[in-house]
Motif scaffolding. Structure first.
Motif, PDB file in Angstrom:
ATOM      1  N   GLN B 257       0.808  -1.207   0.000  1.00 54.82           N
ATOM      2  CA  GLN B 257       0.000   0.000   0.000  1.00 54.82           C
ATOM      3  C   GLN B 257       0.843   1.259   0.000  1.00 54.82           C
ATOM      4  O   GLN B 257       0.579   2.192  -0.746  1.00 54.82           O
ATOM      5  CB  GLN B 257      -0.894   0.001   1.226  1.00 54.82           C
ATOM      6  CG  GLN B 257      -2.323  -0.276   0.842  1.00 54.82           C
ATOM      7  CD  GLN B 257      -3.211   0.009   1.996  1.00 54.82           C
ATOM      8  OE1 GLN B 257      -2.968  -0.498   3.095  1.00 54.82           O
ATOM      9  NE2 GLN B 257      -4.219   0.808   1.775  1.00 54.82           N
ATOM     10  N   LYS B 271      -6.622   3.328  -8.314  1.00 54.29           N
ATOM     11  CA  LYS B 271      -7.720   2.837  -7.490  1.00 54.29           C
ATOM     12  C   LYS B 271      -7.283   1.536  -6.830  1.00 54.29           C
ATOM     13  O   LYS B 271      -6.729   0.662  -7.492  1.00 54.29           O
ATOM     14  CB  LYS B 271      -8.959   2.591  -8.343  1.00 54.29           C
ATOM     15  CG  LYS B 271      -9.561   3.874  -8.893  1.00 54.29           C
ATOM     16  CD  LYS B 271     -11.011   3.647  -9.288  1.00 54.29           C
ATOM     17  CE  LYS B 271     -11.715   4.945  -9.598  1.00 54.29           C
ATOM     18  NZ  LYS B 271     -11.214   5.547 -10.849  1.00 54.29           N
ATOM     19  N   TYR B 273      -8.257  -1.829  -4.577  1.00 53.43           N
ATOM     20  CA  TYR B 273      -9.329  -2.722  -4.146  1.00 53.43           C
ATOM     21  C   TYR B 273      -8.719  -3.870  -3.350  1.00 53.43           C
ATOM     22  O   TYR B 273      -7.524  -4.132  -3.431  1.00 53.43           O
ATOM     23  CB  TYR B 273     -10.083  -3.282  -5.360  1.00 53.43           C
ATOM     24  CG  TYR B 273     -10.650  -2.220  -6.243  1.00 53.43           C
ATOM     25  CD1 TYR B 273     -11.878  -1.638  -5.959  1.00 53.43           C
ATOM     26  CD2 TYR B 273      -9.949  -1.773  -7.353  1.00 53.43           C
ATOM     27  CE1 TYR B 273     -12.396  -0.644  -6.766  1.00 53.43           C
ATOM     28  CE2 TYR B 273     -10.460  -0.785  -8.163  1.00 53.43           C
ATOM     29  CZ  TYR B 273     -11.689  -0.219  -7.869  1.00 53.43           C
ATOM     30  OH  TYR B 273     -12.192   0.766  -8.663  1.00 53.43           O
ATOM     31  N   TRP B 284     -13.468  -5.217  -2.978  1.00 57.31           N
ATOM     32  CA  TRP B 284     -13.850  -4.300  -1.911  1.00 57.31           C
ATOM     33  C   TRP B 284     -12.976  -3.070  -1.930  1.00 57.31           C
ATOM     34  O   TRP B 284     -11.772  -3.165  -2.115  1.00 57.31           O
ATOM     35  CB  TRP B 284     -13.751  -4.995  -0.553  1.00 57.31           C
ATOM     36  CG  TRP B 284     -14.623  -6.205  -0.489  1.00 57.31           C
ATOM     37  CD1 TRP B 284     -14.281  -7.484  -0.814  1.00 57.31           C
ATOM     38  CD2 TRP B 284     -16.009  -6.233  -0.123  1.00 57.31           C
ATOM     39  NE1 TRP B 284     -15.357  -8.314  -0.671  1.00 57.31           N
ATOM     40  CE2 TRP B 284     -16.437  -7.590  -0.242  1.00 57.31           C
ATOM     41  CE3 TRP B 284     -16.925  -5.275   0.292  1.00 57.31           C
ATOM     42  CZ2 TRP B 284     -17.746  -7.974   0.042  1.00 57.31           C
ATOM     43  CZ3 TRP B 284     -18.218  -5.674   0.583  1.00 57.31           C
ATOM     44  CH2 TRP B 284     -18.621  -7.007   0.446  1.00 57.31           C
ATOM     45  N   GLN B 285     -13.645  -1.917  -1.726  1.00 56.72           N
ATOM     46  CA  GLN B 285     -12.861  -0.685  -1.711  1.00 56.72           C
ATOM     47  C   GLN B 285     -12.325  -0.375  -0.328  1.00 56.72           C
ATOM     48  O   GLN B 285     -11.438   0.438  -0.166  1.00 56.72           O
ATOM     49  CB  GLN B 285     -13.716   0.488  -2.220  1.00 56.72           C
ATOM     50  CG  GLN B 285     -13.809   0.480  -3.731  1.00 56.72           C
ATOM     51  CD  GLN B 285     -14.836   1.448  -4.247  1.00 56.72           C
ATOM     52  OE1 GLN B 285     -16.037   1.318  -3.990  1.00 56.72           O
ATOM     53  NE2 GLN B 285     -14.369   2.453  -4.958  1.00 56.72           N
ATOM     54  N   ASP B 286     -12.888  -1.004   0.687  1.00 61.92           N
ATOM     55  CA  ASP B 286     -12.363  -0.804   2.033  1.00 61.92           C
ATOM     56  C   ASP B 286     -11.552  -2.027   2.431  1.00 61.92           C
ATOM     57  O   ASP B 286     -11.855  -3.162   2.040  1.00 61.92           O
ATOM     58  CB  ASP B 286     -13.498  -0.569   3.029  1.00 61.92           C
ATOM     59  CG  ASP B 286     -14.434  -1.774   3.106  1.00 61.92           C
ATOM     60  OD1 ASP B 286     -14.821  -2.264   2.029  1.00 61.92           O
ATOM     61  OD2 ASP B 286     -14.739  -2.217   4.217  1.00 61.92           O
ATOM     62  N   ALA B 287     -10.545  -1.766   3.200  1.00 59.45           N
ATOM     63  CA  ALA B 287      -9.626  -2.841   3.552  1.00 59.45           C
ATOM     64  C   ALA B 287     -10.303  -3.920   4.394  1.00 59.45           C
ATOM     65  O   ALA B 287      -9.857  -5.065   4.423  1.00 59.45           O
ATOM     66  CB  ALA B 287      -8.427  -2.272   4.302  1.00 59.45           C
ATOM     67  N   GLY B 288     -11.385  -3.565   5.077  1.00 59.36           N
ATOM     68  CA  GLY B 288     -12.076  -4.549   5.901  1.00 59.36           C
ATOM     69  C   GLY B 288     -12.941  -5.505   5.087  1.00 59.36           C
ATOM     70  O   GLY B 288     -13.464  -6.478   5.609  1.00 59.36           O
ATOM     71  N   ARG B 289     -13.091  -5.198   3.801  1.00 58.93           N
ATOM     72  CA  ARG B 289     -13.871  -6.004   2.876  1.00 58.93           C
ATOM     73  C   ARG B 289     -15.310  -6.220   3.363  1.00 58.93           C
ATOM     74  O   ARG B 289     -15.828  -7.330   3.356  1.00 58.93           O
ATOM     75  CB  ARG B 289     -13.209  -7.375   2.656  1.00 58.93           C
ATOM     76  CG  ARG B 289     -11.845  -7.300   2.017  1.00 58.93           C
ATOM     77  CD  ARG B 289     -11.415  -8.654   1.519  1.00 58.93           C
ATOM     78  NE  ARG B 289     -11.486  -9.674   2.548  1.00 58.93           N
ATOM     79  CZ  ARG B 289     -10.541  -9.905   3.441  1.00 58.93           C
ATOM     80  NH1 ARG B 289      -9.437  -9.192   3.408  1.00 58.93           N
ATOM     81  NH2 ARG B 289     -10.680 -10.839   4.342  1.00 58.93           N
ATOM     82  N   SER B 290     -15.963  -5.139   3.801  1.00 61.21           N
ATOM     83  CA  SER B 290     -17.342  -5.309   4.228  1.00 61.21           C
ATOM     84  C   SER B 290     -18.228  -4.138   3.817  1.00 61.21           C
ATOM     85  O   SER B 290     -19.407  -4.301   3.579  1.00 61.21           O
ATOM     86  CB  SER B 290     -17.389  -5.475   5.749  1.00 61.21           C
ATOM     87  OG  SER B 290     -16.809  -4.337   6.354  1.00 61.21           O
ATOM     88  N   LYS B 291     -17.657  -2.946   3.723  1.00 61.80           N
ATOM     89  CA  LYS B 291     -18.510  -1.765   3.557  1.00 61.80           C
ATOM     90  C   LYS B 291     -18.760  -1.384   2.113  1.00 61.80           C
ATOM     91  O   LYS B 291     -19.869  -1.072   1.719  1.00 61.80           O
ATOM     92  CB  LYS B 291     -17.885  -0.584   4.297  1.00 61.80           C
ATOM     93  CG  LYS B 291     -17.872  -0.760   5.808  1.00 61.80           C
ATOM     94  CD  LYS B 291     -17.501   0.530   6.505  1.00 61.80           C
ATOM     95  CE  LYS B 291     -17.217   0.279   7.977  1.00 61.80           C
ATOM     96  NZ  LYS B 291     -15.846  -0.295   8.163  1.00 61.80           N
ATOM     97  N   LYS B 292     -17.713  -1.366   1.318  1.00 63.71           N
ATOM     98  CA  LYS B 292     -17.876  -0.827  -0.031  1.00 63.71           C
ATOM     99  C   LYS B 292     -17.567  -1.866  -1.088  1.00 63.71           C
ATOM    100  O   LYS B 292     -16.437  -1.961  -1.574  1.00 63.71           O
ATOM    101  CB  LYS B 292     -16.921   0.367  -0.217  1.00 63.71           C
ATOM    102  CG  LYS B 292     -17.315   1.618   0.522  1.00 63.71           C
ATOM    103  CD  LYS B 292     -16.397   2.732   0.058  1.00 63.71           C
ATOM    104  CE  LYS B 292     -16.424   3.913   1.004  1.00 63.71           C
ATOM    105  NZ  LYS B 292     -15.148   4.651   0.913  1.00 63.71           N
TER     106      LYS B 292
END
Lengths: 281, 395
Positions: B257, B271, B273, B284-292
């Protein structure tokens, strides 16, 4: 072999260790380029200056840039001036003669010099691999062609070639095959004392010792991104020496003025400063 | 002359070439070398082209000219492990002593040299009489050298279920060079970026726009007016997909990163992902892979000139790639196999590369790496690999 080669022993402001002196000597005798690697501040560039000074040769420096093309280092054909001359006709140049508009680049200058020169090719690692390999071809053959005039520029005397590289990565094999190689380690405190002595003759012994000790301690601070090098130490000593209020025993008391001369990055500066403020408490 | 020396250098892994050997002879014949000291220096600068081999050179030199035996490779590694143990001990004597099952006070009495010898002795026993994990070096134990132990180990030893000992793994030397010449570390990012910069040709105003020049020249009555313009700038768009799931990728995510954050200035558009193990219909756009979530179908709207860089170890269970409901995350199951999704990506972005933090010689051990390699060109996440990837992406 030229007699004065053997005399090379370092310049007025350059301290040369015996090993490096011999390598320079051998490379010059074998007429091979000498590739120098080592961390910044170990005097790679200075060596070329010292050789030039010591042997009374002219020094030609080619500062390599990432966007550089090999042809820029060889020669330039100044079309624009020629066009302008043909329009205005107010210069002394002969417009019909292309040679008037060919300008030698750094390598070209080194080749066409009447006397042996030192050619320093600084930071070769900045250029791409093609540049490096093509350049070595030119340096091997000691000649290149000017396409516009179909003239071959041949080196009159083989220049002494010093190439420096900061890269941790190795250069390409064909490149390495044609150079001699030396890695300059960071000078140890004893060597550093000599270097300081060359730069500051008659410097107070206590100050020098104290400063060098502090300097090496600071270099070892963990997590420093850009460690201070010889250049920083010399500047720092200059600052200390010019400060009338500064007393050497302050160094012993773990107080380090002008930290900013040594550390050029703010996280590094803070780290070093915090260590010393802790030590005082 | 000295051909034995030449060959023992080669045997010890110093890449010396015949040409350089001939050069050395030239130096010898020209009377430049008068004594052994001269020879040592001359031979090194002519034969050895990287400071990495200086140590080996020294060993061969002393062995050849002074008869010192070459250190056994095993011995070297033992030395290394022993000195790591010593470091461990110096940091935390209590814990180390407990792990070794030794009396701390007894060890305290020993000098460093004695300690080192003692540790080596233990290691020697370990090496000779290993019976499958009952000794203190192994995987799953509490030793400073094993894997999954409680101790923050200075040397990570891989091997989830394998019964390899730390010593064996060390002897394979897979991680030996991790810090010095293997994959990227933070300090190397600057260096890596130099390679990335190749993607973006510099644009100076050095090109003559002939049409405009003629136009302007005619306009002002034949007075030549040259119009310059910058070269076309190739400011690339980049899509970066990072595998940030699972312990295998953990050590690398940050490096990757940071690398591409720095690169942000170089690229017009980058971008990032995330995915776990492999890519299905969603990234996923968020590192937590849950929101976006981001549907990969939307990539079709992207400029096909966009460069796709995937970073991941590509190591997983084969069904995760090939099965229709292969994802270990239930919400990702859609009926398309991951292989299809990956192929779709490769078709959408003809310029793509897969960077693998695993060292290249490990790739053959994982079946799925081979499967992924059939779709994407894979490169090692090291300076060399990155450079190769960049030249591929440039094309």
């Amino acid at each position: 072999m030229n007699d004065n080669i053997a005399d090379f022993s370092g310049g007025r402001t350059y301290v040369l260790d015996n090993e490096l002196a011999r390598i320079v000597h051998i490379s010059m005798a074998l007429e091979m380029p000498l590739l120098l690697k080592g961390e910044p501040g170990t005097g790679k560039t200075m060596l070329a200056h010292a050789i030039a000074e010591n042997l009374n040769m002219e020094l030609i420096v080619l500062n390599v840039k990432s966007s550089m093309k090999l042809i820029d280092a060889l020669y330039q054909y100044d079309t624009l001036t020629r066009l302008n001359d043909s329009r205005f006709g107010d210069s002394n140049r002969d417009v019909s003669n292309i040679n008037e508009y060919i300008r030698m680049g750094k390598i070209g200058q080194a080749f066409s010099a009447a006397q042996r020169v030192v050619l320093l090719i600084d930071e070769i690692d900045k250029a791409d691999t093609d540049f490096q390999d093509d350049m070595l071809d030119i340096l091997d053959q000691m000649q290149f062609d000017i396409i516009e005039t179909d003239i071959t520029v041949q080196a009159k005397v083989r220049p002494v070639i010093i190439i420096t590289s900061n890269a941790k990565k190795d250069l390409s094999d064909p490149f390495l095959g044609r150079c001699n190689f030396h890695h300059i380690a960071f000078p140890d405190p004893k060597m550093m004392r000599q270097i300081i002595a060359v730069h500051f003759p008659g410097l107070d012994e206590n100050l020098a010792q104290g400063a060098i000790a502090t300097f090496y301690k600071l270099r070892d601070v963990e997590g420093i991104e850009k460690r201070p090098a010889t250049r920083e130490l010399i500047n720092w000593l200059r600052a200390l020496a010019s400060d009338p209020d500064f007393k050497t025993d302050r160094l012993v008391e773990e107080e380090v003025p002008y930290l900013g001369v040594l550390f050029k990055k703010s996280p590094d500066y803070k780290k070093a400063a915090s260590i010393y403020s802790q030590a005082r408490k | 002359m000295f051909s034995d020396f030449f060959y023992s250098l080669r045997e010890q892994g110093v890449p010396v070439t015949p040409t350089s050997f001939l050069t050395l002879h030239k130096a010898l014949n020209s009377g430049l070398i008068e004594n052994l000291d001269d020879f040592y220096i001359a031979a090194r600068s002519i034969l050895v082209k990287s400071e990495r081999y200086f140590d080996q050179y020294d060993q061969v030199f002393t062995s050849h000219f002074e008869g010192t035996p070459l250190p056994e490779k095993d011995g070297l590694i033992l030395d290394e492990i022993a000195s790591q143990m010593l470091r461990q001990w110096l940091q935390n004597p209590g814990a180390t002593a407990r792990m070794l099952g030794e009396d701390e006070e007894h060890l305290q009495k020993l000098s460093r040299t004695e300690l080192l010898a003692y540790f080596k002795q233990i290691l020697q026993v370990q090496k000779d009489e290993h019976h499958g994990g009952s000794k203190w070096i192994g995987t799953g134990g509490t030793s400073p050298l094993g894997h999954s132990g409680y101790h923050p180990s200075p040397m990570r030893v891989e091997g989830e279920s394998s019964a390899k000992t730390a010593l064996r793994v060390a002897a394979e030397r897979r991680y030996r060079d991790y810090s010095t010449q293997g994959p990227l570390t933070r300090a190397r990012i600057g260096e890596a970026l130099k390679r990335l910069r190749k993607l973006v040709p510099a644009g100076a105003k050095d090109r003559i726009n002939i049409e405009k020049t003629i136009y302007r020249t005619v306009k002002i009555g034949g007075e030549i007016d040259i119009v310059f313009e910058p070269r076309l700038q190739d400011r690339l768009k980049v899509v970066l997909a990072i595998d940030n799931g699972g312990w295998s990728m953990d050590p690398h995510v940050k490096i990757v990163q940071t690398l591409f954050d720095y690169a942000g200035t170089q690229f017009k558009d980058i971008k990032t992902y995330f995915f776990h193990n492999t890519i299905y219909d969603t990234l996923w756009q968020d590192a937590g892979r849950s929101k976006k979530p981001f549907s990969i179908a939307d990539f079709s709207r992207f400029d096909p000139e966009t460069r796709l860089i995937i970073v991941g170890d590509a190591s997983m269970a084969p069904y995760e790639l090939g099965s229709q409901d292969g994802s270990i995350h239930i919400q990702e199951r859609s009926g398309r196999t991951s292989i299809e999704c990956l192929k779709y990506l490769a078709e959408t972005f003809p310029h793509s590369a897969w960077l693998n933090p695993l060292q290249e010689n490990m790739w053959d051990y994982s079946q799925t790496v081979g499967m992924v390699r059939q779709i994407f060109s894979m490169f090692e996440l090291s300076l060399d690999g990155l450079e190769k990837a960049i030249s591929q992406l440039k094309a």
